[in-house]
Design an enzyme around this catalytic site. Sequence first.
Site, PDB file in Angstrom:
ATOM      1  N   PHE A   1       3.453   1.717   9.349  1.00  0.00           N
ATOM      2  CA  PHE A   1       4.081   1.970   8.024  1.00  0.00           C
ATOM      3  C   PHE A   1       5.587   2.380   7.975  1.00  0.00           C
ATOM      4  CE2 PHE A   1       1.704   5.811   9.584  1.00  0.00           C
ATOM      5  CZ  PHE A   1       2.864   6.668   9.137  1.00  0.00           C
TER       6      PHE A   1
ATOM      7  N   TYR B   1      12.445  11.000   9.390  1.00  0.00           N
ATOM      8  CA  TYR B   1      11.084  10.441   9.558  1.00  0.00           C
ATOM      9  C   TYR B   1      10.901  10.135  11.257  1.00  0.00           C
ATOM     10  CZ  TYR B   1       9.592  10.220   4.584  1.00  0.00           C
ATOM     11  OH  TYR B   1       8.977  10.657   3.482  1.00  0.00           O
TER      12      TYR B   1
ATOM     13  N   GLU C   1      14.477  19.982   8.131  1.00  0.00           N
ATOM     14  CA  GLU C   1      14.849  19.032   7.227  1.00  0.00           C
ATOM     15  C   GLU C   1      15.745  19.684   6.280  1.00  0.00           C
ATOM     16  OE1 GLU C   1      10.654  18.265   5.675  1.00  0.00           O
ATOM     17  OE2 GLU C   1      10.008  17.434   7.562  1.00  0.00           O
TER      18      GLU C   1
ATOM     19  N   ASN D   1       3.190   8.157  -2.811  1.00  0.00           N
ATOM     20  CA  ASN D   1       2.385   9.512  -2.720  1.00  0.00           C
ATOM     21  C   ASN D   1       3.169  10.580  -3.576  1.00  0.00           C
ATOM     22  OD1 ASN D   1       3.732   9.697  -0.655  1.00  0.00           O
ATOM     23  ND2 ASN D   1       1.956  10.553   0.758  1.00  0.00           N
TER      24      ASN D   1
ATOM     25  N   LYS E   1       9.583  11.440  -4.516  1.00  0.00           N
ATOM     26  CA  LYS E   1      10.135  10.163  -4.147  1.00  0.00           C
ATOM     27  C   LYS E   1      10.572   8.964  -5.221  1.00  0.00           C
ATOM     28  CE  LYS E   1       6.937  10.401   0.010  1.00  0.00           C
ATOM     29  NZ  LYS E   1       5.969   9.780   1.010  1.00  0.00           N
TER      30      LYS E   1
ATOM     31  N   HIS F   1       7.240  14.323  -0.722  1.00  0.00           N
ATOM     32  CA  HIS F   1       7.400  14.840   0.649  1.00  0.00           C
ATOM     33  C   HIS F   1       7.352  16.254   0.466  1.00  0.00           C
ATOM     34  CE1 HIS F   1       8.279  15.556   4.715  1.00  0.00           C
ATOM     35  NE2 HIS F   1       9.264  16.363   4.152  1.00  0.00           N
TER      36      HIS F   1
HETATM   37  N1  LIG Z   1      -1.388   5.012   7.243  1.00  0.00           N
HETATM   38  C1  LIG Z   1      -0.365   5.006   6.450  1.00  0.00           C
HETATM   39  N2  LIG Z   1       0.065   3.832   5.792  1.00  0.00           N
HETATM   40  C2  LIG Z   1       0.819   3.847   4.902  1.00  0.00           C
HETATM   41  N3  LIG Z   1       1.716   4.914   4.567  1.00  0.00           N
HETATM   42  C3  LIG Z   1       1.572   5.965   5.208  1.00  0.00           C
HETATM   43  C4  LIG Z   1       0.422   6.219   6.390  1.00  0.00           C
HETATM   44  N4  LIG Z   1       0.583   7.243   6.695  1.00  0.00           N
HETATM   45  C5  LIG Z   1       1.628   8.051   6.099  1.00  0.00           C
HETATM   46  N5  LIG Z   1       2.198   7.294   5.319  1.00  0.00           N
HETATM   47  C6  LIG Z   1       3.393   7.526   4.458  1.00  0.00           C
HETATM   48  O1  LIG Z   1       4.476   8.385   5.319  1.00  0.00           O
HETATM   49  C7  LIG Z   1       4.506   9.489   4.796  1.00  0.00           C
HETATM   50  C8  LIG Z   1       4.761  10.465   5.846  1.00  0.00           C
HETATM   51  O2  LIG Z   1       3.410  10.510   6.443  1.00  0.00           O
HETATM   52  P1  LIG Z   1       2.886  11.989   7.236  1.00  0.00           P
HETATM   53  O3  LIG Z   1       1.752  11.742   8.167  1.00  0.00           O
HETATM   54  O4  LIG Z   1       3.909  12.915   7.499  1.00  0.00           O
HETATM   55  O5  LIG Z   1       2.118  12.673   5.726  1.00  0.00           O
HETATM   56  P2  LIG Z   1       2.305  13.846   5.194  1.00  0.00           P
HETATM   57  O6  LIG Z   1       3.019  14.869   5.988  1.00  0.00           O
HETATM   58  O7  LIG Z   1       1.085  14.383   4.177  1.00  0.00           O
HETATM   59  O8  LIG Z   1       3.419  13.600   4.081  1.00  0.00           O
HETATM   60  P3  LIG Z   1       4.938  13.779   3.502  1.00  0.00           P
HETATM   61  O9  LIG Z   1       5.388  14.122   5.325  1.00  0.00           O
HETATM   62  O10 LIG Z   1       5.256  12.663   2.954  1.00  0.00           O
HETATM   63  O11 LIG Z   1       4.981  15.182   3.032  1.00  0.00           O
HETATM   64  C9  LIG Z   1       3.523   9.664   4.020  1.00  0.00           C
HETATM   65  O12 LIG Z   1       3.766  10.553   2.735  1.00  0.00           O
HETATM   66  C10 LIG Z   1       3.092   8.308   3.297  1.00  0.00           C
HETATM   67  O13 LIG Z   1       3.954   7.961   2.201  1.00  0.00           O
HETATM   68 MG   LIG Z   2       4.900  14.651   7.018  1.00  0.00          MG
END
Ligand SMILES: Nc1ncnc2c1ncn2[C@@H]1O[C@H](COP(=O)(O)OP(=O)(O)OP(=O)(O)O)[C@@H](O)[C@H]1O
Ligand SMILES: [Mg+2]
Length: 137
Positions: free
Chosen positions: A57, A49, A126, A112, A9, A115
């Site tokens: 979010f 996304y 993707e 975080n 990111k 991704h």
């Molecule tokens: N509750 C939340 N509040 C803020 N940001 C969030 C929240 N949940 C997810 N995100 C953001 O959206 C991204 C995608 O969420 P997802 O639920 O797909 O998590 P993930 O699969 O663990 O992460 P990623 O898809 O980024 O690998 C997360 O990486 C995070 O940056």
């Molecule tokens: Mg995810």
Amino acid sequence: MNQTLVVIKPQAVARGLSGKIMARYEEKGLKLAAVKLMQAERDLLAQHYAEHAGKSFYDNLLETMGSGPVLAMVLEGTDAVTAVRMLNGATDPLKASPGTIRGDFGLEMAHNVVHASDSIQSSQREISLWFPELAVK
Ligand SMILES: Nc1ncnc2c1ncn2[C@@H]1O[C@H](COP(=O)(O)OP(=O)(O)OP(=O)(O)O)[C@@H](O)[C@H]1O
Ligand SMILES: [Mg+2]
């Protein structure tokens, strides 16, 4: 053997963490199949996304992911999707175990660090989105 998409990111790229993060994957035994530094356009991020559209979010996520260059890569190896998710750790960096990438390099959910695809099906979708040039013509 499968492939997965990882995106480092913008904040992590700006902090100069790309090399350290890529080393984690390589040290595990995953092979870099493709990599590029790029500015993700809003249209690409919206498609990437799509599952999160409408969530609280979502707008912030698209803005953050478009705020600077990202490092997108395809990693391959035995069960690469699962291996990368294990190395990344929990979505919330405060809950991610020390020793994982998210556990070691970040504090906030919005930043975080990485991704990664969450299934083989997602990885195929993707990879073709982020690396259309790899598609068999
Ligand atoms: N509750 C939340 N509040 C803020 N940001 C969030 C929240 N949940 C997810 N995100 C953001 O959206 C991204 C995608 O969420 P997802 O639920 O797909 O998590 P993930 O699969 O663990 O992460 P990623 O898809 O980024 O690998 C997360 O990486 C995070 O940056
Ligand atoms: Mg995810």
